[in-house]
Design a protein around this motif. Sequence first.
Motif, PDB file in Angstrom:
ATOM      1  N   ALA A  91       0.850  -1.162  -0.079  1.00 34.74           N
ATOM      2  CA  ALA A  91       0.018   0.011   0.017  1.00 34.74           C
ATOM      3  C   ALA A  91       0.951   1.462   0.211  1.00 34.74           C
ATOM      4  CB  ALA A  91      -1.022   0.043   1.257  1.00 34.74           C
TER       5      ALA A  91
ATOM      6  N   ARG B 104      -3.380  -3.124  -7.110  1.00 35.69           N
ATOM      7  CA  ARG B 104      -3.706  -1.830  -6.231  1.00 35.69           C
ATOM      8  C   ARG B 104      -3.568  -0.595  -7.143  1.00 35.69           C
ATOM      9  NH1 ARG B 104      -2.075  -3.135   0.068  1.00 35.69           N
ATOM     10  NH2 ARG B 104      -3.161  -4.981  -0.126  1.00 35.69           N
TER      11      ARG B 104
ATOM     12  N   LYS C 192      -8.147   1.197   3.309  1.00 33.56           N
ATOM     13  CA  LYS C 192      -8.238  -0.423   3.177  1.00 33.56           C
ATOM     14  C   LYS C 192      -9.185  -0.637   1.893  1.00 33.56           C
ATOM     15  CE  LYS C 192      -7.352  -1.542   7.985  1.00 33.56           C
ATOM     16  NZ  LYS C 192      -7.837  -1.984   9.163  1.00 33.56           N
TER      17      LYS C 192
ATOM     18  N   HIS D 196      -7.538   0.272  -1.583  1.00 33.27           N
ATOM     19  CA  HIS D 196      -6.773  -0.764  -2.032  1.00 33.27           C
ATOM     20  C   HIS D 196      -7.268  -1.834  -2.529  1.00 33.27           C
ATOM     21  CE1 HIS D 196      -2.987   1.496  -1.358  1.00 33.27           C
ATOM     22  NE2 HIS D 196      -3.464   1.633  -0.050  1.00 33.27           N
ATOM     23  N   ASP D 197      -8.219  -2.528  -1.758  1.00 37.05           N
ATOM     24  CA  ASP D 197      -8.778  -3.819  -2.206  1.00 37.05           C
ATOM     25  C   ASP D 197      -9.694  -3.631  -3.570  1.00 37.05           C
ATOM     26  OD1 ASP D 197      -7.827  -4.859   0.153  1.00 37.05           O
ATOM     27  OD2 ASP D 197      -9.941  -4.697   1.380  1.00 37.05           O
TER      28      ASP D 197
ATOM     29  N   SER E 212      -7.152   4.442  -6.776  1.00 36.99           N
ATOM     30  CA  SER E 212      -6.053   5.149  -6.009  1.00 36.99           C
ATOM     31  C   SER E 212      -6.759   5.879  -4.941  1.00 36.99           C
ATOM     32  CB  SER E 212      -5.574   6.186  -6.956  1.00 36.99           C
ATOM     33  OG  SER E 212      -4.812   7.251  -6.676  1.00 36.99           O
TER      34      SER E 212
END
Length: 268
Positions: free
Chosen positions: A39, A69, A206, A209-210, A214
């Motif tokens: 991340a 990601r 979170k 990212h999942d 961006s």
Amino acid sequence: MPANPIRSTRLAQDPPPKHSPLVPTVVVASYKGGVGKTALTVAIAERLAWAGLRVLLLTCDSQEDARHRLGVQASDPVVARRTYGSDGSVTVLGIRGSKAVDLLYRIGPDRLGLGSFDLAVVDTPPEVQGGSLPGVLLFTPVDGTDAARNLLTMLQRTPGNTDIMLIRTGREDPADWAHNAATIERVLGRDLDFLEDPLPISKQIKQAHDAGRSVWTLPRSGITLEYLSSIDRLAQTAWERVHPRRSWPSMPSQSAAAAYVPGWDDDE
């Protein structure tokens, strides 16, 4: 008559390498998984691209989470490129082991047909050799006592010409974090830097990212703002290795797309 054993004499070990990469390089490494390493890598690479740099993002982890990601699909080319603003870009490539060393130190991305880049950012697997690349800027996230022990094991292999910055992910009292960073520095017996404010992770971060979204598209408020402000500072540190005399470009403004309520939206 018994045979007479003859033991070999151990040769002196080669000194740690003092080479420098062919393109300025940032490495994000941790000997422990699950500390937010990928991340951080992706967010830093994107911020540098927003500053107008051509960034080469090398994902050396076999899972290649950095591609997802960045919003790269499985059907996209092996070398995938994303643009940011009028000049910046992130080109992501999965590469591991000696091939990564070839690209960074022996051949260079241009001679491999990848093009020219201002800076490389490397996402490493959670292995002890993650911190052993020479002549780079090394960001090392840590999320607790066990991670700090693992970190020390990794950093003992870090060459002397690599600059180290410690990053505390998750909540911790800043004074305690400063004390712990000083302890790590003392145990290692070498100078290092640390990001003063522990790096919080919000629910919105979170989820982004999942979903391969961006984090720089998120409304900048609450814990998310704290996180992005810290990423901005880390990216600026990397920028200064490329342009030591140029001012750090500000991030384009981002208006909140939805209501934010302090206290209610601050879930970590």
